[in-house]
Design an enzyme around this catalytic site. Structure first.
Site, PDB file in Angstrom:
ATOM      1  N   LEU A 280       0.824  -1.209   0.000  1.00  0.00           N
ATOM      2  CA  LEU A 280       0.000   0.000   0.000  1.00  0.00           C
ATOM      3  C   LEU A 280       0.859   1.260   0.000  1.00  0.00           C
ATOM      4  CD1 LEU A 280      -2.768   1.377   0.184  1.00  0.00           C
ATOM      5  CD2 LEU A 280      -2.623   1.160   2.679  1.00  0.00           C
TER       6      LEU A 280
ATOM      7  N   GLN B 125       2.284   1.795  -3.399  1.00  0.00           N
ATOM      8  CA  GLN B 125       1.341   2.166  -4.454  1.00  0.00           C
ATOM      9  C   GLN B 125       0.910   3.632  -4.348  1.00  0.00           C
ATOM     10  OE1 GLN B 125      -1.986  -0.516  -4.866  1.00  0.00           O
ATOM     11  NE2 GLN B 125      -0.749  -2.285  -4.258  1.00  0.00           N
ATOM     12  N   CYS B 126       0.878   4.164  -3.130  1.00  0.00           N
ATOM     13  CA  CYS B 126       0.452   5.543  -2.927  1.00  0.00           C
ATOM     14  C   CYS B 126       1.657   6.476  -2.902  1.00  0.00           C
ATOM     15  CB  CYS B 126      -0.318   5.675  -1.610  1.00  0.00           C
ATOM     16  SG  CYS B 126      -1.809   4.658  -1.537  1.00  0.00           S
ATOM     17  N   THR B 127       1.442   7.713  -3.333  1.00  0.00           N
ATOM     18  CA  THR B 127       2.494   8.722  -3.260  1.00  0.00           C
ATOM     19  C   THR B 127       2.558   9.241  -1.830  1.00  0.00           C
ATOM     20  OG1 THR B 127       2.061   9.356  -5.550  1.00  0.00           O
ATOM     21  CG2 THR B 127       3.326  10.898  -4.192  1.00  0.00           C
TER      22      THR B 127
END
Length: 721
Positions: free
Chosen positions: A586, A589-591
């Site tokens: 997670l 995948q996220c900035t």
């Protein structure tokens, strides 16, 4: 030093009379808009007088008229007066018909206000509340069908039966006071303002010597002037003329003559003018002079009064303003936005080409954290045409970082980011022409051949993106993944569109412009560079080539790189883009970035675009580097870098530059040639294949092999030694 007595031997007949610069009314469009609302919602058919508020300012440049300004806040009696301005309280007479406006008894209106002022002078009320000396009248008629506004402005002034004689002509303060006295005067005035709780005191008393400066409120006259040998009064003077005072002095002299005239022979007047030029505050253009006041007996009836403003032709008559094109609130918002930008040009950057910025059509690929901040900054610059592309929905984590969204936008699965962003921009500024498109951008490493429908949709998405890039002037790449930037980079390079790329790390960011190619994509590299391939040639060894292409070239090694030789986002890599989200956790995948980073990077992306637009060569401008920070900037706004790389942990930015890589997987000639010749067939091969397809096509595979061979050869040489 100014003398306190008149010149010996001069008669009254020889002394010139004092003349005053009348006020020029300055009624802003916002005032008329507010009057319209008051008329429709509150006043209706009520013609009774209403209290309004204006202000005047004494820091205007030489040549500007003495202005009394009324704006949208004029109807709010409690509104704070703008900084360094004096308030003026007035009476509004708004008539219901044009005939009532024309036939209104102007003489009676003036005499009524003059009588009230004279009563305040006689009773001493004007000493306690000096704003009475600055009252005004505004007679209006609002034709709300045509948005024609008729008005006549009056500033009542009581007149002496005979003229006021000048004993000592006006002199600029810098010719009368020493530098030490000027500094002391400014400090004393600021102290009086602070003591009074205002930013500008309209009238004050003054005593001074070589080493002493003292100011006091007008009401302290009896305790301030104890010897009566010399009296100096000051006014906050809105006039810019070097030989004449402004209108506010007239009623003050009447007050002085009535209250203390029997004890005075000569009064010295300081017209205090406080101007700021290029950040420096100066009062040297203030004027000092002396006058002899006529006597006024205590039982005198109300003096004659004057004050009605002349029309633009110089005759006594009303004025009319036609605001039919700007009374719509949306038009008012547009004019206000334009005004902010025009003030920037008028006061700070005269050569700023605002029209070029406003006309620019911007395509924002990504409506997330970067996209929201870029859009807000674009609107601040007056950009009217903004288009979003994003296929995501608004989630609960978005609103705190993405300023175009609110909590309600997250409910029921979330609104479309692109559509919600468009809706919010319209609410922030109705003059923006915003559009939103919700579709996915096909990417390398993300296959599209699972079914005929998937392939068809991908082709439609590509065609839609190609159309949007063609219709816009600048393309902002603001997406989450590296591979999502590949297709727009290829399309924009082929169509010769300026690309501004912004990407975030945890506490680092990069903002860069892509090189803007000049020649056709099917020509060789030397032709694209105008026949000079020396600056863009590969390093001498494969190992050096891999190293050079994978890192940004320091500005100290490559300077003065023209825009068409600059690299793109992918020129710094020696691997083709692929699926960066596969097998990611997670947090991967996220900035994950520091909250302020996107606002910094988004603002810099827009500022870079604006600086490029101000350059005579636009996107072909030579790249500025960190070494250029001390040199003469190439544009009115400063440098035009290739890249801005920021390091928030060090609060530091650097401006590197890098050359286009002839084996780039996005902007190299071979990629553009295949794209322009084969179109979607070529793109589908990229989408459906692994990264090796692009690496084989551009020669990166061979470069890797040669690099490995060179490293093995170097190792064998070492072993033989």
């Amino acid at each position: 030093m100014a003398s306190g007595s008149s010149e010996a031997g001069s008669s009254d007949a020889e002394q010139p009379k004092l003349q005053f610069a009348p006020f020029c009314s300055a009624l802003e469009a916002g005032f008329w808009h507010q009057l319209t609302q008051k008329k429709l919602n509150d006043y209706r058919l009520d013609e009774s007088p209403k209290c309004i508020k204006a202000y005047y300012y004494n820091g205007d440049a030489v040549g500007l008229p003495t202005r009394l300004t009324l704006e949208f806040s004029a109807f709010d009696a409690d509104v704070r007066t703008p900084a360094r301005c004096c308030p003026a309280v007035g009476i509004l007479y708004n008539t219901n018909t044009l005939d009532a406006f024309k036939t209104a008894d102007k003489k009676a209106l003036l005499e009524k206000e003059a009588k009230e002022m004279w009563d305040a002078v006689q009773s001493g009320a004007a000493l306690k509340d000096t704003s009475i000396l600055s009252t005004f009248i505004l007679l209006t008629f609002a034709d709300l069908k045509k948005y024609h506004f008729y008005y006549w402005f009056c500033f009542p002034a009581l007149c002496f039966s005979e003229g006021i004689r000048i004993v000592q002509p006006p002199s600029l303060l810098e010719k009368v006071f020493s530098a030490k006295q000027v500094t002391a005067l400014l400090e004393a005035y600021d102290g009086l303002c602070s003591q009074s709780g205002v930013t500008a005191v309209p009238y004050f008393l003054m005593k001074y010597a070589e080493d002493h400066m003292e100011l006091a409120p007008l009401g302290d006259w009896d305790t301030f002037f104890t010897d009566n040998k010399k009296v100096t009064v000051g006014i906050y003077d809105p006039c810019t003329l070097s030989q004449h005072p402004g209108w506010p002095l007239r009623n003050l002299l009447i007050l002085i003559a009535y209250t203390w005239g029997s004890k005075l022979d000569v009064v010295e007047v300081l017209c205090f003018r406080d101007r700021t030029l290029q950040g420096s505050r100066s009062i040297l253009h203030s004027i000092l002079f002396q006058v002899k006041l006529p006597q006024i007996s205590l039982n005198t009836e109300c003096p004659k009064s004057v004050g009605w403003e002349k029309n633009p032709k110089g005759a006594m008559g009303p004025r009319m303003v036609n605001l039919s094109e700007c009374m719509d609130p949306k038009r008012l918002a547009e004019s206000s936005v334009d005004l902010n930008l025009k003030l920037m040009r008028w006061r700070l950057v005269p050569s700023l080409d605002l029209d070029r910025v406003v006309r620019t059509k911007c395509l924002l690929l990504g409506a997330g954290t970067l996209g929201c901040n870029v859009a807000r900054t674009l609107m601040g610059w007056g950009v009217r045409q903004i288009t979003f592309v994003d296929n995501a929905k608004i989630s609960y984590s978005n609103p705190v970082r993405q300023p175009l969204y609110e909590f309600e936008d997250c409910l029921n699965g979330g609104k479309s980011k692109a559509m919600a962003a468009v809706d919010r921009l319209g609410k922030i500024f109705p003059g923006v022409n915003a559009k939103g498109y919700e579709f996915s951008i096909p990417m390398p490493g993300h296959p599209v051949n699972f079914s005929e429908a998937t392939l068809s949709q991908a082709q439609k998405d590509v065609e839609q993106l190609e159309t949007l890039v063609s219709e816009h002037d600048v393309v902002f790449l603001l997406m989450d993944t590296r591979e999502s930037r590949w297709l727009p980079t290829v399309i924009a390079a082929s169509k010769r569109k300026l690309v501004i790329n912004s990407a975030l790390g945890f506490d680092t960011f990069v903002v860069m412009r892509h090189g803007l190619k000049k020649a056709l994509a099917n020509q060789n590299l030397s032709s694209v560079d105008g026949g000079d391939s020396s600056a863009s040639s590969s390093p001498s060894t494969p190992a050096a080539a891999a190293s050079a292409s994978a890192a940004v070239v320091p500005s100290s090694l490559f300077s003065n790189i023209p825009g068409h030789k600059l690299g793109c986002y992918f020129c710094n890599d020696v691997v083709a883009p692929g699926d960066s989200t596969r097998d990611r956790t997670l947090d991967q995948q996220c900035t994950v970035s520091r909250p302020g980073l996107a606002m910094i990077a988004g603002a810099l992306a827009v500022e870079m675009m604006v600086s490029i637009l101000q350059h005579s060569e636009g996107g072909y401008a030579v790249a500025s580097s960190s070494d250029d920070r001390m040199n003469e900037p190439p544009t009115s706004l400063g440098l035009v870098p290739h890249q801005i790389r920021g390091f928030l942990s060090r609060f530091d930015n650097v401006l590197p530059a890098s050359l286009a890589f002839d084996k780039c997987t996005a902007c190299s000639d071979i990629v553009l040639e295949y794209y322009e010749r084969e179109g979607f067939h070529f793109l589908s091969q990229v989408f459906n294949s692994t990264h090796t397809f692009l690496e084989d096509l551009t020669g990166l595979t061979l470069l890797h092999q040669e690099t490995q061979a060179a490293e093995i050869w170097d190792m064998s040489d070492d072993e033989s030694i």
